[in-house]
Design a protein around this motif. Structure first.
Motif, PDB file in Angstrom:
ATOM      1  N   SER A  60      26.692  62.994  30.720  1.00 34.03           N
ATOM      2  CA  SER A  60      25.516  62.710  31.428  1.00 34.03           C
ATOM      3  C   SER A  60      25.164  64.011  32.181  1.00 34.03           C
ATOM      4  CB  SER A  60      25.550  61.569  32.337  1.00 34.03           C
ATOM      5  OG  SER A  60      24.364  61.556  33.002  1.00 34.03           O
TER       6      SER A  60
ATOM      7  N   GLY B 203      13.529  65.294  30.626  1.00 37.14           N
ATOM      8  CA  GLY B 203      13.245  63.922  30.083  1.00 37.14           C
ATOM      9  C   GLY B 203      14.072  63.717  28.984  1.00 37.14           C
TER      10      GLY B 203
ATOM     11  N   TYR C 169      18.117  64.284  30.034  1.00 42.42           N
ATOM     12  CA  TYR C 169      18.858  63.497  31.272  1.00 42.42           C
ATOM     13  C   TYR C 169      18.096  62.093  31.548  1.00 42.42           C
ATOM     14  CZ  TYR C 169      20.945  67.600  32.419  1.00 42.42           C
ATOM     15  OH  TYR C 169      21.722  68.897  32.118  1.00 42.42           O
ATOM     16  N   ALA C 170      16.892  61.647  30.770  1.00 46.17           N
ATOM     17  CA  ALA C 170      16.361  60.209  30.887  1.00 46.17           C
ATOM     18  C   ALA C 170      16.395  59.584  29.558  1.00 46.17           C
ATOM     19  CB  ALA C 170      14.997  60.672  31.274  1.00 46.17           C
ATOM     20  N   ASN C 171      17.071  60.414  28.511  1.00 46.01           N
ATOM     21  CA  ASN C 171      16.854  59.543  27.067  1.00 46.01           C
ATOM     22  C   ASN C 171      15.530  59.415  26.583  1.00 46.01           C
ATOM     23  OD1 ASN C 171      19.771  59.714  26.980  1.00 46.01           O
ATOM     24  ND2 ASN C 171      19.805  57.782  27.975  1.00 46.01           N
ATOM     25  N   GLN C 172      14.613  60.224  27.266  1.00 42.73           N
ATOM     26  CA  GLN C 172      13.140  60.091  26.506  1.00 42.73           C
ATOM     27  C   GLN C 172      12.982  60.635  25.069  1.00 42.73           C
ATOM     28  OE1 GLN C 172      10.389  62.115  29.153  1.00 42.73           O
ATOM     29  NE2 GLN C 172      11.106  60.900  30.799  1.00 42.73           N
TER      30      GLN C 172
ATOM     31  N   ARG D 292      17.705  68.489  36.063  1.00 44.68           N
ATOM     32  CA  ARG D 292      17.908  67.297  37.072  1.00 44.68           C
ATOM     33  C   ARG D 292      18.452  67.734  38.392  1.00 44.68           C
ATOM     34  NH1 ARG D 292      22.144  62.981  35.051  1.00 44.68           N
ATOM     35  NH2 ARG D 292      21.454  62.098  36.933  1.00 44.68           N
TER      36      ARG D 292
END
Length: 589
Positions: free
Chosen positions: A143, A191, A194-197, A210
């Motif tokens: 992560s 995105g 780190y946000a799995n977009q 991030r």
């Protein structure tokens, strides 16, 4: 009597081990952690690219007596000292390439985050450590490093379409071997990483990650292994170390080479007979100022990389005699992680080896599935930087001299004829196009392999006090033969004219080249078996000492067969958790 220390913790090195340790320890002791890195910091756009700068971008300080290739020694003679990125060493039957710079090996690795198979932990590893134990730490590390597969493409005209990936997948299918996209620590947008977009940031656009460091969405230039000048690589200076400085006030000092670690006694004096209860003094050379210095810390973490940590601790034990209680197993169980680089050249099938991140997928040759311990390895695709592609193009006249010569003669003839009045050439453009056509990088493949070698090398010091390595190459020959075999088959797959291992492998040198050296300071259940404790109560602590730790590739007890960055980072997170008592999370706050 309590002696005031300058720092609560001092970390030596800034790669996957040192970066993670710096972030975690500085959170536990804000403003009281110092990181020392021998190399330079590389802001955006500062990695060397010109032929002149690349020629001297190597590491060999003025007092260095390590075994180096002849060309590096010549550069050092010309310049007096080399303080560049690439630390290239020549040992008996093994050459190594590592990195000096803020970010350590993360500056030049191929970005792959891959957990090894569970059965790897059944050989040489301490009983308490396995894939399940380390799983939460792998999760956090992945992560933080933002490791995900390359973004999907819509069609073949999409700029995210990487032909090389597709061709390697087709080869795997032909060979009936599993192939998977790799999780890679490359920035495709905050995105996406780190946000799995689902949607990545547009190629070449910049934004803060991030942790607040500015990065560029990958430009697919293939320069990952020589330092990413747009900071699209998620190297530790842009996450772990950035957060340690910005969130927790860690101090980072570059161009600083540690020479010696000495325990202190109850009065704060250097005492080689002490065992760390009263802290340590660390002596170093500051290449920036040209002066020697020292500082004190309650605890010291050695994360100088496999070569650096072994060399430093061997010197402390056997030359300076400042850490005499270190285990006699120091230097044992070296592994080159089965690294093997080769090339399939001048094929009929287009590969396009100058486009995309360096590695995008891996082919499993009996490492994860249908495990064969003698022939277990991964085959990974590779790209080369565009400017290296121009250099490779110079091979074409060598591979096909007569055809190239005929075209060159035709170009010269047309150029001469065009000087005469009334002559009008219709062929010049066509001939020049032919001369530049059949770019060898478009029809050649770089084959990266790593596997389960026998992990039976041993480090020692040469008479000058610098690192030496004995590598019994023949014990791993079955692995190398299997790798050579798949290389020949890949050549046939693309209709190539030549299969060429790294020149170092050719007779009479017969050297392996490792970019993933492991071992020497291995984790173990006792000092009779290794150097660093795997026990729950003193994770990563050097046997015989209190507050002295090792956290980098040197503690890995044997070959992983997979890219080691994930395991090194996970182990460092595990050790840091033991030291701080704080459960790690990916926010780094």
């Amino acid at each position: 009597m309590s002696i005031a220390m300058e720092y609560e913790a001092l970390v030596i090195g800034s790669g996957f081990g040192g970066g993670a340790m710096c972030a975690r320890l500085s959170k536990r002791w804000p403003g009281k952690v110092l990181l020392l890195e021998r190399g330079k910091a590389y802001p955006k756009g500062r990695f060397p690219r010109s032929p002149n700068d690349l020629a001297s971008n190597f590491w060999s300080p003025a007092d260095d007596n390590s075994e180096r290739p002849r060309t590096i020694l010549q550069q050092k003679t010309n310049k007096g000292a080399l303080l560049g990125m690439f630390d290239v060493r020549s040992f008996s039957r093994m050459d190594t390439v590592t990195c000096a710079g803020l970010g350590g090996g993360s500056l030049i690795y191929a970005n792959v985050f891959l957990r090894p198979p569970a059965h790897v932990f059944q050989t040489y590893w301490p009983k308490t450590l396995n894939l399940q134990t380390l799983a939460p730490y792998y999760d956090v590390a992945q992560s933080v490093l933002g490791a995900r597969p390359i973004p999907p493409h819509r069609n073949e005209s999409d700029e995210r379409y990487i032909l090389r990936t597709i061709e390697f997948q087709r080869f795997a299918a032909e060979q009936k071997l599993p192939s998977k996209l790799s999780d890679i620590a490359v920035f495709f947008g905050n995105g996406y990483n780190y946000a799995n977009q689902a949607q990545p940031l547009e190629i070449g656009l910049q934004e803060p990650n991030r942790y607040g460091a500015i990065q560029t969405s990958c430009t697919y230039c293939g320069e990952c292994d020589i330092g990413c000048n747009v900071h699209a690589k998620n190297s530790t200076d842009l996450n772990y170390i950035h957060a340690a400085r910005e969130y927790h006030g860690a101090k980072v000092q570059t161009q600083t080479q540690v020479d010696r670690i000495v325990p202190l006694n109850a009065t704060g004096q250097d005492d080689p007979q002490a065992h760390g209860e009263h802290g340590y003094r660390v002596y170093y050379q500051d290449y920036g100022s040209g002066k020697a210095g020292s500082t004190t810390a309650q605890r010291v973490v050695v994360s100088a990389g496999t070569l650096g940590s072994n060399e430093l601790l061997l010197r402390c034990r056997d030359v300076h005699r400042s850490l005499p209680a270190i285990s006699q197993r120091l230097g044992y169980r070296f592994s080159g992680n089965g690294d093997f680089l080769s090339f399939a050249l001048d094929g009929k099938r287009e590969i396009n080896s100058t486009y995309g991140p360096v590695i995008t997928q891996y082919i499993d040759h009996h490492l994860f599935e249908n495990h064969d311990p003698e022939r277990a390895f991964l085959l990974e695709d590779a790209s080369v930087p565009t400017h290296a592609g121009w250099a490779m193009a110079t091979l074409e006249p060598v591979l096909d001299p007569w055809d190239r010569f005929k075209i060159l003669l035709s170009v010269i003839k047309e150029a001469i004829c065009s000087l005469y009045p009334g002559h009008k050439s219709q062929r010049m453009g066509s001939l020049i196009s032919q001369l530049l056509s059949q770019d060898i990088t478009q029809y050649s493949a770089v084959l990266l392999c790593m596997g389960i070698d026998k992990s039976d090398g041993r480090f020692s010091l040469n008479p000058a006090g610098f690192l030496n390595l004995d590598w019994p190459q023949k014990t791993s020959q079955q692995l190398y033969d299997a790798i050579l075999g798949i290389g020949e088959r890949f050549k046939e797959f693309i209709g190539g004219r030549y299969f060429l291992p790294m020149p170092n492998w050719l007779w009479p040198m017969r050297h392996n080249v490792s970019v993933h050296p492991l071992g020497g300071c291995t984790l173990a259940d006792s000092a009779n078996e290794g150097v660093v404790s795997a026990a729950e109560h003193d994770r990563g602590q050097v046997f015989g000492y209190v507050g002295l730790y090792v956290a980098d590739g040197s503690i890995v007890p044997g070959a992983l067969g997979s890219n080691p960055a994930a395991t090194i980072t996970a182990l460092s997170e595990w050790i840091a958790h033991g030291i701080t008592g704080q459960q790690p999370d990916s926010s780094l706050k």
